[in-house]
Design a protein around this motif. Structure first.
Motif: not given
Length: 400
Positions: A68, A85, A89
């Protein structure tokens, strides 16, 4: 004794840290005794900023999913995606929700804007794709490694096809089943398919190694490093899943050991690319052996910091962090006969102390271990004092 140590307490800044050390370390590890407190994360951010501006550090590595973390690194280096974002994420363990982590990413992106690649800051997660409730499927790492090799290496050299990997992997939820953490029989880690995947992962990494000169020339060192991260992660995950299916008394020791081995391998790889500030729990970064009791079973293993220190010697430095109070978790003023209690008498809100001088000042009157009323907070172990290069003390940690 108190006045002698007070005279050696300094502000927590890069200059004071470097004065404690024989040379600038390749990995400067900053531990924390509790996760998710913006006060401690803000302190980390400021120290990183100073290390960048005064000491030429270029990497920060935190206790978050290494796969990630690539999302964050792409954003801070090239602006890929949006900040919202990336925070959603790019972090595991819920770390993306913390304001100080958001500020770190924002600052790194602003710093990098307009700078040449050689001067840009880099971000890494150095934990495996692991959570307390289980481990991820190795699909992402395996297929990414295979795709890289399939693009740049003769097809005949590949040990398998994408279709073979897909068939052996099956559904991802088989791997991520949280029931497997407590029930080995629910794990697929020792299935015939999993054993075949371990062999294929090994062959894929061996091919990556064998083709290193060609691959770096055809792509870039960054691309090769990322592919090697895929390979390390795939092998580590498959090993972790294998031991999740184990039924012996050493099962949990194996699992926590594999996790820290993955963390250490990632830190060593990052350190090859530039001076790095690593941030994680004290227990992962300490030089002493880690221990954890589960009922009648005692797990003992070498953590990531101990492994990296063994490899790097004086190029690894560890600063443990201790705190006085965390009142929103019921952690009130520490007893005066503990390390935290001794430091809590200092007037500073936070300070950096030479740990070896602190340990020597106590002499034979070893401080008492502090007992934590909150499971998420780990006090300093007085036995470990001499194993760190300095102690960062934060007097009070208010609610974030």
């Amino acid at each position: 004794m108190v006045s002698d140590i007070k005279d050696t307490a300094h502000a927590v800044d890069a200059a004071a840290v470097m004065k404690l050390l024989p040379a600038r370390p390749r990995v400067l590890a900053l531990g924390e005794p509790i996760h998710g407190e913006d006060t401690l994360l803000d302190l980390r951010n400021e120290l990183f900023r100073q290390l960048v501006e005064q000491e030429g550090y270029r990497w920060i590595a935190i206790e978050s999913d290494c796969m990630m973390g690539l999302v964050v690194d792409d954003y801070v280096t090239s602006g890929t995606g949006t900040l919202d974002e990336v925070m959603e994420r790019g972090f595991s363990h819920g770390w993306g929700a913390f304001a100080a982590n958001r500020e770190l990413v924002r600052w790194m992106r602003a710093y990098n804007d307009g700078r040449p690649a050689s001067e840009r800051l880099r971000f890494a997660g150095f934990d495996g794709p692991l959570e307390i409730t289980g481990a991820a499927s190795p699909r992402q790492a395996l297929t990414a490694l295979h795709a890289y090799l399939a693009t740049w290496v003769d097809t005949d050299l590949l040990p398998c096809t994408t279709e073979t990997l897909d068939r052996l992997l099956g559904a991802d939820d088989r791997w991520a089943n949280p029931a497997a953490m407590m029930d080995p029989s629910r794990s697929v880690g020792q299935s015939a398919e999993a054993k075949q995947l371990r062999l294929l992962a090994d062959d894929l990494v061996a091919l990556l190694d064998a083709q290193t000169p060609h691959l770096i020339e055809a792509t870039s060192r960054d691309d090769w490093d990322r592919a090697y991260l895929y390979g390390r992660t795939a092998i580590g995950l498959l090993r972790y899943h294998f031991w999740m299916a184990d039924t012996s008394p050493s099962r949990m020791t194996r699992l926590v050991s594999v996790r820290d081995q993955m963390m250490a391998a990632n830190l060593l790889a990052i350190a090859e690319q530039g001076a790095t500030l690593a941030h994680a729990h004290n227990g992962h970064l300490q030089r002493h052996k880690s221990t954890m009791r589960m009922g009648d079973l005692l797990a003992e293993w070498w953590g990531a910091g101990a492994i990296v220190s063994a490899h790097l010697g004086q190029e690894y430095a560890f600063l443990a962090t201790a705190v006085g109070t965390i009142r929103h978790h019921g952690v009130d003023a520490p007893p005066s006969d503990t390390v935290e209690g001794f430091l809590h008498a200092f007037p500073e809100d936070h300070c950096l102390v030479d740990t070896r001088r602190l340990a020597a000042a106590f002499g034979d009157a070893r401080p008492a271990p502090r007992v934590s009323p909150y499971y998420g907070y780990s006090p300093l172990d007085p036995v470990h004092l001499a194993g760190s290069d300095g102690t960062v003390f934060v007097k009070d940690v208010p609610q974030s």
